[in-house]
Design an enzyme around this catalytic site. Structure first.
Site, short mmCIF file in Angstrom:
data_model
loop_
_atom_site.label_atom_id
_atom_site.label_comp_id
_atom_site.label_asym_id
_atom_site.label_seq_id
_atom_site.Cartn_x
_atom_site.Cartn_y
_atom_site.Cartn_z
CG HIS A 1 -4.74 4.42 -0.53
ND1 HIS A 1 -3.57 3.38 -0.61
CD2 HIS A 1 -4.99 4.99 -1.89
CE1 HIS A 1 -3.16 3.47 -1.87
NE2 HIS A 1 -4.09 4.16 -2.52
CG ASP B 1 -1.96 1.08 1.40
OD1 ASP B 1 -1.72 2.16 0.65
OD2 ASP B 1 -3.04 0.87 1.71
CG HIS B 2 0.88 4.12 -3.21
ND1 HIS B 2 -0.03 4.16 -3.66
CD2 HIS B 2 1.06 5.68 -3.02
CE1 HIS B 2 -0.90 4.85 -4.10
NE2 HIS B 2 -0.44 6.01 -3.51
#
Length: 489
Positions: free
Chosen positions: A239, A176-177
Protein backbone atom coordinates in the site's frame (compact mmCIF):
# COMPACT_ATOMS: atom_id res chain seq x y z
CA UNK A 1 -12.63 -16.12 -27.54
CA UNK A 2 -12.77 -13.11 -25.21
CA UNK A 3 -9.79 -10.77 -25.38
CA UNK A 4 -7.97 -9.47 -22.35
CA UNK A 5 -10.25 -6.39 -22.35
CA UNK A 6 -13.60 -8.13 -22.76
CA UNK A 7 -16.02 -9.26 -20.03
CA UNK A 8 -15.99 -12.87 -18.92
CA UNK A 9 -19.06 -15.04 -18.48
CA UNK A 10 -18.01 -16.69 -15.21
CA UNK A 11 -16.36 -15.76 -11.94
CA UNK A 12 -14.68 -18.21 -9.54
CA UNK A 13 -14.05 -17.09 -5.95
CA UNK A 14 -11.49 -18.95 -3.86
CA UNK A 15 -11.82 -18.46 -0.11
CA UNK A 16 -15.56 -17.97 -0.57
CA UNK A 17 -16.37 -18.62 3.10
CA UNK A 18 -13.63 -16.43 4.53
CA UNK A 19 -13.76 -13.04 6.21
CA UNK A 20 -12.73 -11.16 3.06
CA UNK A 21 -15.51 -12.79 1.04
CA UNK A 22 -18.14 -11.99 3.68
CA UNK A 23 -17.11 -8.41 4.38
CA UNK A 24 -15.94 -7.26 0.95
CA UNK A 25 -16.31 -9.61 -2.02
CA UNK A 26 -19.95 -10.69 -1.72
CA UNK A 27 -21.21 -7.17 -0.83
CA UNK A 28 -19.15 -5.73 -3.70
CA UNK A 29 -20.51 -8.22 -6.22
CA UNK A 30 -24.03 -7.60 -4.97
CA UNK A 31 -23.53 -3.85 -5.38
CA UNK A 32 -22.37 -4.31 -8.98
CA UNK A 33 -25.31 -6.63 -9.66
CA UNK A 34 -27.83 -4.24 -8.09
CA UNK A 35 -26.59 -1.41 -10.33
CA UNK A 36 -26.73 -3.52 -13.48
CA UNK A 37 -22.95 -3.52 -13.98
CA UNK A 38 -22.34 -7.26 -14.13
CA UNK A 39 -22.74 -9.14 -17.41
CA UNK A 40 -26.31 -10.48 -17.51
CA UNK A 41 -25.28 -14.13 -17.77
CA UNK A 42 -22.35 -13.99 -15.31
CA UNK A 43 -22.34 -16.91 -12.85
CA UNK A 44 -20.42 -16.80 -9.58
CA UNK A 45 -18.94 -20.02 -8.22
CA UNK A 46 -17.61 -19.98 -4.66
CA UNK A 47 -15.09 -22.51 -3.48
CA UNK A 48 -13.40 -23.24 -0.13
CA UNK A 49 -12.64 -26.18 2.11
CA UNK A 50 -15.99 -25.86 3.94
CA UNK A 51 -18.77 -28.22 2.93
CA UNK A 52 -21.78 -26.47 1.37
CA UNK A 53 -24.47 -27.25 -1.15
CA UNK A 54 -25.57 -24.49 -3.52
CA UNK A 55 -28.57 -23.85 -1.29
CA UNK A 56 -26.65 -23.70 1.98
CA UNK A 57 -24.00 -21.43 0.46
CA UNK A 58 -26.69 -19.07 -0.78
CA UNK A 59 -27.97 -18.88 2.79
CA UNK A 60 -24.41 -18.19 3.93
CA UNK A 61 -24.04 -15.43 1.32
CA UNK A 62 -27.43 -13.98 2.27
CA UNK A 63 -26.34 -13.78 5.92
CA UNK A 64 -23.14 -11.96 4.88
CA UNK A 65 -25.14 -9.44 2.86
CA UNK A 66 -27.56 -8.91 5.73
CA UNK A 67 -24.68 -8.17 8.08
CA UNK A 68 -22.30 -6.15 5.94
CA UNK A 69 -24.40 -4.30 3.36
CA UNK A 70 -25.37 -0.73 4.26
CA UNK A 71 -29.08 -0.44 4.92
CA UNK A 72 -29.65 1.86 1.96
CA UNK A 73 -28.19 -0.71 -0.43
CA UNK A 74 -30.41 -3.61 0.64
CA UNK A 75 -33.16 -4.69 -1.72
CA UNK A 76 -34.98 -7.99 -1.28
CA UNK A 77 -35.69 -8.59 -4.96
CA UNK A 78 -32.15 -7.68 -6.07
CA UNK A 79 -30.71 -9.91 -3.36
CA UNK A 80 -32.82 -12.78 -4.67
CA UNK A 81 -31.67 -12.30 -8.27
CA UNK A 82 -28.05 -11.89 -7.14
CA UNK A 83 -28.12 -15.16 -5.18
CA UNK A 84 -29.52 -16.91 -8.25
CA UNK A 85 -26.13 -16.28 -9.88
CA UNK A 86 -24.29 -18.02 -7.04
CA UNK A 87 -23.25 -21.67 -6.71
CA UNK A 88 -20.67 -23.51 -4.64
CA UNK A 89 -18.15 -26.35 -4.83
CA UNK A 90 -16.07 -27.48 -1.84
CA UNK A 91 -12.36 -27.92 -2.50
CA UNK A 92 -9.30 -29.28 -0.74
CA UNK A 93 -6.72 -27.13 -2.49
CA UNK A 94 -3.98 -29.71 -1.89
CA UNK A 95 -5.93 -32.57 -3.50
CA UNK A 96 -5.50 -32.51 -7.28
CA UNK A 97 -8.50 -34.83 -7.75
CA UNK A 98 -10.82 -32.11 -6.42
CA UNK A 99 -10.08 -29.74 -9.30
CA UNK A 100 -11.89 -31.95 -11.81
CA UNK A 101 -15.04 -31.59 -9.70
CA UNK A 102 -14.48 -27.83 -9.51
CA UNK A 103 -14.11 -27.66 -13.29
CA UNK A 104 -17.34 -29.59 -13.78
CA UNK A 105 -19.12 -27.19 -11.43
CA UNK A 106 -17.80 -24.10 -13.19
CA UNK A 107 -18.64 -25.54 -16.60
CA UNK A 108 -17.64 -24.33 -20.05
CA UNK A 109 -15.10 -21.47 -19.87
CA UNK A 110 -14.94 -20.68 -23.59
CA UNK A 111 -16.90 -17.50 -22.87
CA UNK A 112 -14.27 -16.40 -20.36
CA UNK A 113 -13.56 -17.06 -16.69
CA UNK A 114 -12.13 -14.73 -14.05
CA UNK A 115 -10.63 -16.29 -10.91
CA UNK A 116 -10.21 -14.40 -7.65
CA UNK A 117 -7.53 -16.24 -5.67
CA UNK A 118 -6.98 -15.46 -2.01
CA UNK A 119 -4.81 -18.13 -0.44
CA UNK A 120 -1.75 -18.73 1.70
CA UNK A 121 1.55 -18.48 -0.25
CA UNK A 122 2.18 -22.19 0.41
CA UNK A 123 -0.93 -23.12 -1.60
CA UNK A 124 -0.14 -21.24 -4.80
CA UNK A 125 1.70 -24.17 -6.39
CA UNK A 126 -0.99 -26.83 -5.86
CA UNK A 127 -3.78 -24.39 -6.79
CA UNK A 128 -2.14 -23.25 -10.05
CA UNK A 129 -1.24 -26.85 -10.93
CA UNK A 130 -4.78 -27.99 -10.15
CA UNK A 131 -6.39 -25.23 -12.20
CA UNK A 132 -4.17 -26.00 -15.18
CA UNK A 133 -4.77 -29.74 -15.02
CA UNK A 134 -8.54 -29.21 -14.89
CA UNK A 135 -8.67 -26.85 -17.88
CA UNK A 136 -9.25 -23.74 -15.77
CA UNK A 137 -6.15 -21.84 -16.89
CA UNK A 138 -6.46 -21.53 -20.66
CA UNK A 139 -6.39 -18.45 -22.89
CA UNK A 140 -9.93 -17.47 -21.91
CA UNK A 141 -9.12 -17.44 -18.17
CA UNK A 142 -7.66 -14.55 -16.16
CA UNK A 143 -6.65 -14.64 -12.51
CA UNK A 144 -6.73 -12.05 -9.72
CA UNK A 145 -4.19 -12.59 -6.95
CA UNK A 146 -4.84 -11.23 -3.45
CA UNK A 147 -1.87 -10.57 -1.17
CA UNK A 148 0.28 -11.78 0.46
CA UNK A 149 2.28 -12.53 -2.68
CA UNK A 150 5.24 -13.91 -0.77
CA UNK A 151 7.17 -12.52 2.19
CA UNK A 152 10.40 -11.51 0.41
CA UNK A 153 11.83 -11.24 -3.10
CA UNK A 154 12.73 -14.93 -3.38
CA UNK A 155 9.28 -16.20 -2.35
CA UNK A 156 7.57 -13.56 -4.49
CA UNK A 157 9.56 -14.67 -7.54
CA UNK A 158 8.67 -18.27 -6.77
CA UNK A 159 4.96 -17.41 -6.66
CA UNK A 160 5.20 -15.31 -9.83
CA UNK A 161 7.05 -18.11 -11.62
CA UNK A 162 4.39 -20.60 -10.51
CA UNK A 163 1.55 -18.39 -11.73
CA UNK A 164 3.40 -17.76 -15.01
CA UNK A 165 3.42 -21.47 -15.82
CA UNK A 166 -0.33 -21.24 -16.41
CA UNK A 167 -1.20 -17.53 -16.81
CA UNK A 168 0.51 -14.97 -19.02
CA UNK A 169 1.18 -11.52 -17.56
CA UNK A 170 -1.71 -9.97 -19.50
CA UNK A 171 -4.04 -12.46 -17.77
CA UNK A 172 -2.58 -11.91 -14.29
CA UNK A 173 -4.16 -9.26 -12.04
CA UNK A 174 -2.25 -8.62 -8.78
CA UNK A 175 -4.52 -6.87 -6.32
CA UNK A 176 -3.67 -3.98 -4.02
CA UNK A 177 -7.04 -2.81 -2.76
CA UNK A 178 -5.69 0.68 -2.00
CA UNK A 179 -5.51 1.28 -5.75
CA UNK A 180 -9.29 0.82 -5.92
CA UNK A 181 -9.98 3.69 -3.50
CA UNK A 182 -11.53 6.75 -5.12
CA UNK A 183 -9.19 9.16 -3.35
CA UNK A 184 -6.12 7.22 -4.46
CA UNK A 185 -7.25 7.53 -8.06
CA UNK A 186 -7.87 11.21 -7.39
CA UNK A 187 -4.13 11.61 -6.88
CA UNK A 188 -3.81 11.11 -10.63
CA UNK A 189 -6.63 13.57 -11.36
CA UNK A 190 -5.14 16.12 -8.96
CA UNK A 191 -1.63 15.87 -10.41
CA UNK A 192 -2.30 15.44 -14.09
CA UNK A 193 -5.67 17.16 -14.50
CA UNK A 194 -4.63 20.55 -13.10
CA UNK A 195 -2.02 22.81 -14.67
CA UNK A 196 -0.87 24.62 -11.53
CA UNK A 197 0.63 21.63 -9.68
CA UNK A 198 3.09 20.27 -12.24
CA UNK A 199 5.49 23.28 -12.26
CA UNK A 200 6.15 22.87 -8.51
CA UNK A 201 5.75 19.07 -8.27
CA UNK A 202 9.48 18.43 -7.97
CA UNK A 203 12.57 19.08 -5.84
CA UNK A 204 12.45 22.80 -6.61
CA UNK A 205 8.95 23.17 -5.20
CA UNK A 206 8.50 20.39 -2.60
CA UNK A 207 10.40 20.14 0.68
CA UNK A 208 9.15 16.73 1.85
CA UNK A 209 6.38 14.17 1.47
CA UNK A 210 4.78 12.30 4.38
CA UNK A 211 2.66 9.18 4.00
CA UNK A 212 0.85 7.90 7.10
CA UNK A 213 -1.35 4.84 7.49
CA UNK A 214 -2.28 4.54 11.15
CA UNK A 215 -4.65 1.99 12.65
CA UNK A 216 -6.27 1.91 16.08
CA UNK A 217 -6.88 -1.85 15.99
CA UNK A 218 -4.53 -4.49 17.33
CA UNK A 219 -4.13 -8.09 16.23
CA UNK A 220 -7.86 -8.91 16.00
CA UNK A 221 -8.02 -12.34 14.30
CA UNK A 222 -4.81 -11.97 12.25
CA UNK A 223 -2.27 -13.15 14.81
CA UNK A 224 -1.03 -16.08 12.74
CA UNK A 225 -0.40 -13.97 9.66
CA UNK A 226 0.77 -10.79 11.35
CA UNK A 227 3.39 -12.45 13.55
CA UNK A 228 5.18 -13.71 10.42
CA UNK A 229 4.67 -10.47 8.46
CA UNK A 230 4.95 -7.36 10.66
CA UNK A 231 4.18 -3.80 9.65
CA UNK A 232 6.90 -3.56 7.00
CA UNK A 233 5.67 -6.51 4.96
CA UNK A 234 1.98 -5.98 5.71
CA UNK A 235 1.67 -2.29 4.81
CA UNK A 236 4.86 -0.77 3.41
CA UNK A 237 5.65 -3.47 0.84
CA UNK A 238 2.41 -2.80 -1.02
CA UNK A 239 0.00 0.00 0.00
CA UNK A 240 2.53 2.62 1.07
CA UNK A 241 4.95 2.09 -1.80
CA UNK A 242 2.08 2.23 -4.27
CA UNK A 243 1.01 5.59 -2.80
CA UNK A 244 4.60 6.81 -3.00
CA UNK A 245 4.75 5.79 -6.66
CA UNK A 246 1.57 7.68 -7.54
CA UNK A 247 2.98 10.82 -5.92
CA UNK A 248 6.44 10.47 -7.48
CA UNK A 249 5.73 9.06 -10.96
CA UNK A 250 6.28 10.97 -14.19
CA UNK A 251 3.19 11.93 -16.22
CA UNK A 252 1.97 8.87 -18.17
CA UNK A 253 1.11 9.35 -21.83
CA UNK A 254 -2.40 8.00 -21.31
CA UNK A 255 -4.67 6.50 -18.66
CA UNK A 256 -4.15 2.80 -19.25
CA UNK A 257 -2.51 -0.13 -17.55
CA UNK A 258 0.78 -0.17 -19.41
CA UNK A 259 1.46 3.57 -19.36
CA UNK A 260 0.68 4.03 -15.66
CA UNK A 261 2.47 0.89 -14.54
CA UNK A 262 5.53 1.75 -16.65
CA UNK A 263 5.90 5.03 -14.73
CA UNK A 264 5.30 3.44 -11.33
CA UNK A 265 7.91 0.80 -12.08
CA UNK A 266 10.48 3.52 -12.83
CA UNK A 267 9.84 5.00 -9.38
CA UNK A 268 10.44 1.66 -7.65
CA UNK A 269 13.66 1.18 -9.57
CA UNK A 270 14.74 4.67 -8.47
CA UNK A 271 14.19 4.09 -4.75
CA UNK A 272 17.51 4.48 -2.98
CA UNK A 273 18.35 1.21 -1.20
CA UNK A 274 18.74 1.64 2.55
CA UNK A 275 22.14 0.12 3.30
CA UNK A 276 22.76 -1.71 6.60
CA UNK A 277 24.95 1.19 7.75
CA UNK A 278 21.95 3.54 7.36
CA UNK A 279 19.18 1.30 8.70
CA UNK A 280 19.34 2.55 12.30
CA UNK A 281 19.36 6.17 11.12
CA UNK A 282 16.70 6.02 8.39
CA UNK A 283 14.26 3.50 9.87
CA UNK A 284 12.43 3.13 13.20
CA UNK A 285 10.59 0.05 14.40
CA UNK A 286 8.17 -0.23 17.29
CA UNK A 287 5.81 -2.62 19.02
CA UNK A 288 2.74 -1.42 20.89
CA UNK A 289 2.56 -1.81 24.64
CA UNK A 290 -0.45 -1.44 26.88
CA UNK A 291 -2.37 1.81 26.79
CA UNK A 292 -5.70 3.37 25.96
CA UNK A 293 -7.32 3.70 22.53
CA UNK A 294 -10.61 5.53 22.17
CA UNK A 295 -11.02 5.60 25.94
CA UNK A 296 -10.62 1.82 26.23
CA UNK A 297 -7.74 0.13 28.05
CA UNK A 298 -5.98 -2.28 25.70
CA UNK A 299 -3.30 -4.93 26.11
CA UNK A 300 0.20 -4.95 24.68
CA UNK A 301 1.02 -6.83 21.47
CA UNK A 302 2.78 -9.63 23.34
CA UNK A 303 -0.12 -9.97 25.79
CA UNK A 304 -2.55 -10.25 22.87
CA UNK A 305 -0.25 -12.72 21.16
CA UNK A 306 0.34 -14.69 24.35
CA UNK A 307 4.11 -14.99 23.96
CA UNK A 308 7.25 -12.84 23.57
CA UNK A 309 7.82 -11.42 20.07
CA UNK A 310 10.16 -9.15 18.15
CA UNK A 311 7.64 -8.50 15.35
CA UNK A 312 7.24 -4.81 14.57
CA UNK A 313 3.75 -3.30 14.72
CA UNK A 314 5.09 0.13 13.75
CA UNK A 315 7.63 1.28 11.21
CA UNK A 316 8.81 4.71 10.07
CA UNK A 317 11.18 5.15 7.15
CA UNK A 318 13.00 8.03 5.50
CA UNK A 319 13.12 7.16 1.80
CA UNK A 320 14.55 8.86 -1.26
CA UNK A 321 13.72 8.62 -4.96
CA UNK A 322 17.00 9.07 -6.78
CA UNK A 323 16.02 10.71 -10.04
CA UNK A 324 16.05 14.19 -11.54
CA UNK A 325 12.61 15.23 -10.26
CA UNK A 326 13.02 14.18 -6.63
CA UNK A 327 16.71 14.49 -5.84
CA UNK A 328 17.12 15.51 -2.20
CA UNK A 329 13.42 15.33 -1.27
CA UNK A 330 12.77 12.98 1.68
CA UNK A 331 9.70 10.75 1.64
CA UNK A 332 8.73 9.91 5.21
CA UNK A 333 6.63 6.74 5.57
CA UNK A 334 4.87 5.82 8.81
CA UNK A 335 2.45 3.03 9.66
CA UNK A 336 1.41 1.28 12.83
CA UNK A 337 -1.26 -0.46 14.88
CA UNK A 338 -2.87 0.78 18.11
CA UNK A 339 -2.07 4.38 17.23
CA UNK A 340 -3.80 7.59 18.27
CA UNK A 341 -6.30 7.72 15.41
CA UNK A 342 -7.25 5.74 12.32
CA UNK A 343 -5.94 7.64 9.32
CA UNK A 344 -4.55 7.18 5.82
CA UNK A 345 -3.07 10.40 4.54
CA UNK A 346 -0.48 11.94 2.26
CA UNK A 347 0.93 15.35 3.27
CA UNK A 348 3.06 17.24 0.76
CA UNK A 349 4.95 20.18 2.24
CA UNK A 350 6.07 22.77 -0.26
CA UNK A 351 9.18 24.85 0.11
CA UNK A 352 8.81 28.29 1.70
CA UNK A 353 8.64 31.43 -0.42
CA UNK A 354 12.18 32.62 -1.24
CA UNK A 355 11.70 35.96 0.54
CA UNK A 356 9.13 37.17 3.09
CA UNK A 357 8.07 40.76 2.56
CA UNK A 358 6.15 40.60 5.84
CA UNK A 359 9.02 39.86 8.22
CA UNK A 360 9.74 43.50 9.01
CA UNK A 361 6.10 43.88 10.11
CA UNK A 362 6.04 40.77 12.26
CA UNK A 363 4.26 38.53 9.78
CA UNK A 364 5.32 34.88 10.07
CA UNK A 365 4.94 32.55 7.13
CA UNK A 366 4.37 28.79 7.19
CA UNK A 367 5.11 26.57 4.19
CA UNK A 368 2.07 25.54 2.16
CA UNK A 369 0.92 21.96 2.69
CA UNK A 370 -1.27 19.79 0.47
CA UNK A 371 -3.09 17.07 2.43
CA UNK A 372 -4.74 14.15 0.65
CA UNK A 373 -6.88 12.23 3.18
CA UNK A 374 -7.86 8.71 2.10
CA UNK A 375 -9.67 7.57 5.23
CA UNK A 376 -11.73 7.76 7.37
CA UNK A 377 -12.90 10.93 5.56
CA UNK A 378 -12.02 11.56 1.94
CA UNK A 379 -10.83 15.08 1.20
CA UNK A 380 -8.11 17.20 -0.35
CA UNK A 381 -6.94 20.21 1.66
CA UNK A 382 -4.45 22.97 0.90
CA UNK A 383 -3.06 24.99 3.80
CA UNK A 384 -2.42 28.57 2.63
CA UNK A 385 -1.36 31.80 4.33
CA UNK A 386 -3.92 34.59 4.76
CA UNK A 387 -3.90 37.97 6.54
CA UNK A 388 -5.98 38.34 9.67
CA UNK A 389 -8.49 41.21 9.48
CA UNK A 390 -7.40 44.40 11.25
CA UNK A 391 -5.70 47.77 10.89
CA UNK A 392 -2.24 46.28 11.43
CA UNK A 393 -1.04 49.07 13.71
CA UNK A 394 0.89 46.53 15.77
CA UNK A 395 2.14 44.60 12.77
CA UNK A 396 0.82 42.24 10.13
CA UNK A 397 -0.80 39.08 11.45
CA UNK A 398 -0.74 36.10 9.12
CA UNK A 399 -2.53 32.83 9.73
CA UNK A 400 -2.59 29.43 8.04
CA UNK A 401 -6.05 28.61 6.68
CA UNK A 402 -7.34 25.43 5.01
CA UNK A 403 -8.94 25.34 1.58
CA UNK A 404 -11.00 22.16 1.66
CA UNK A 405 -12.38 19.97 -1.07
CA UNK A 406 -14.50 17.33 0.62
CA UNK A 407 -15.06 14.51 -1.84
CA UNK A 408 -17.79 13.11 0.43
CA UNK A 409 -19.69 16.44 0.23
CA UNK A 410 -18.88 17.34 -3.37
CA UNK A 411 -20.18 14.01 -4.66
CA UNK A 412 -22.83 13.46 -2.01
CA UNK A 413 -25.37 12.31 -4.59
CA UNK A 414 -23.10 9.64 -6.03
CA UNK A 415 -22.72 6.18 -4.47
CA UNK A 416 -19.45 5.75 -2.55
CA UNK A 417 -18.16 2.41 -3.70
CA UNK A 418 -15.75 0.27 -1.74
CA UNK A 419 -12.47 -0.50 -3.47
CA UNK A 420 -13.29 -4.13 -4.26
CA UNK A 421 -16.31 -3.15 -6.36
CA UNK A 422 -14.07 -1.39 -8.85
CA UNK A 423 -11.35 -4.02 -8.73
CA UNK A 424 -13.73 -6.96 -9.19
CA UNK A 425 -15.43 -5.21 -12.09
CA UNK A 426 -12.06 -4.44 -13.69
CA UNK A 427 -11.06 -8.09 -13.26
CA UNK A 428 -14.31 -9.23 -14.87
CA UNK A 429 -13.87 -6.75 -17.74
CA UNK A 430 -10.11 -7.28 -18.13
CA UNK A 431 -8.82 -3.78 -17.32
CA UNK A 432 -5.36 -4.02 -15.69
CA UNK A 433 -4.86 -0.29 -14.99
CA UNK A 434 -5.38 -0.54 -11.21
CA UNK A 435 -3.52 -3.82 -10.76
CA UNK A 436 0.15 -4.36 -9.99
CA UNK A 437 2.61 -5.74 -12.52
CA UNK A 438 5.26 -8.34 -11.71
CA UNK A 439 8.22 -5.99 -12.10
CA UNK A 440 6.59 -3.57 -9.63
CA UNK A 441 6.09 -6.29 -7.02
CA UNK A 442 9.64 -7.57 -7.30
CA UNK A 443 11.19 -4.09 -7.20
CA UNK A 444 9.16 -3.36 -4.05
CA UNK A 445 10.35 -6.56 -2.39
CA UNK A 446 13.96 -5.88 -3.32
CA UNK A 447 13.79 -2.55 -1.46
CA UNK A 448 11.99 -4.09 1.53
CA UNK A 449 14.47 -6.97 1.79
CA UNK A 450 17.38 -4.53 2.03
CA UNK A 451 15.70 -2.86 5.02
CA UNK A 452 15.18 -6.16 6.79
CA UNK A 453 18.81 -7.11 6.13
CA UNK A 454 19.82 -3.84 7.79
CA UNK A 455 17.66 -4.61 10.81
CA UNK A 456 19.32 -8.02 11.14
CA UNK A 457 22.85 -6.63 10.66
CA UNK A 458 22.27 -4.00 13.37
CA UNK A 459 20.29 -6.36 15.64
CA UNK A 460 17.49 -3.79 15.67
CA UNK A 461 14.58 -4.69 17.93
CA UNK A 462 11.29 -2.78 17.96
CA UNK A 463 10.98 -0.06 20.59
CA UNK A 464 7.89 -0.20 22.80
CA UNK A 465 5.31 2.57 22.37
CA UNK A 466 2.13 3.16 24.32
CA UNK A 467 -1.10 2.14 22.62
CA UNK A 468 -3.00 5.29 21.68
CA UNK A 469 0.18 7.23 20.85
CA UNK A 470 1.85 8.14 17.54
CA UNK A 471 4.55 5.49 17.94
CA UNK A 472 7.99 5.48 19.55
CA UNK A 473 9.76 8.78 20.21
CA UNK A 474 12.48 7.79 17.75
CA UNK A 475 9.93 8.29 14.95
CA UNK A 476 9.65 11.96 15.94
CA UNK A 477 13.42 12.29 15.86
CA UNK A 478 13.49 10.74 12.38
CA UNK A 479 11.87 13.87 10.93
CA UNK A 480 12.81 16.54 13.45
CA UNK A 481 16.53 16.16 12.90
CA UNK A 482 15.72 17.36 9.37
CA UNK A 483 13.63 20.25 10.73
CA UNK A 484 10.38 18.51 9.75
CA UNK A 485 7.37 17.73 11.94
CA UNK A 486 4.86 14.94 11.29
CA UNK A 487 1.41 16.13 10.25
CA UNK A 488 -0.53 14.85 13.25
CA UNK A 489 -3.36 17.40 13.34
Amino acid sequence: MPGTRSPVAKLLLFGATGDLAQRMLLPSLYGLHADGLLPDALTITGTARSEHSDASYRKFAKAALDEFLPEDRKDEEKTKTFLARVQYQSLDATDQAHYKQLSEKVGDVSGGLAIFLSTAPSLFEPVIKGLASAGLAGDTVRIGLEKPLGYDLASSREINDTVATAFTEDRTFRIDHYLGKETVQNILALRFGNSFFEPVWNARGIDNVQITISETVGLEDRAGYYETAGALRDMVANHMLQLLALIAMEPPARFDGNAIRDEKSKVFRSLRPIAPADASRDTVTGQYGAGAVGGQIVKSYTDELGKPSTTETFVAIKAHVDNWRWQGVPFYLRTGKRMAVRRSEIAIQFKPVPHSMFSNRGGLLQPNVLVIRLQPEEYIQILVMAKEPGLDRDGVRLRELPLNLSLDAAFAGRPRRIAYERLLLDLIEGDQTLFVRRDEVEAQWSWIDAIREGWTANDMKPKTYASGSWGPSAAIALTERDGVTWQDD
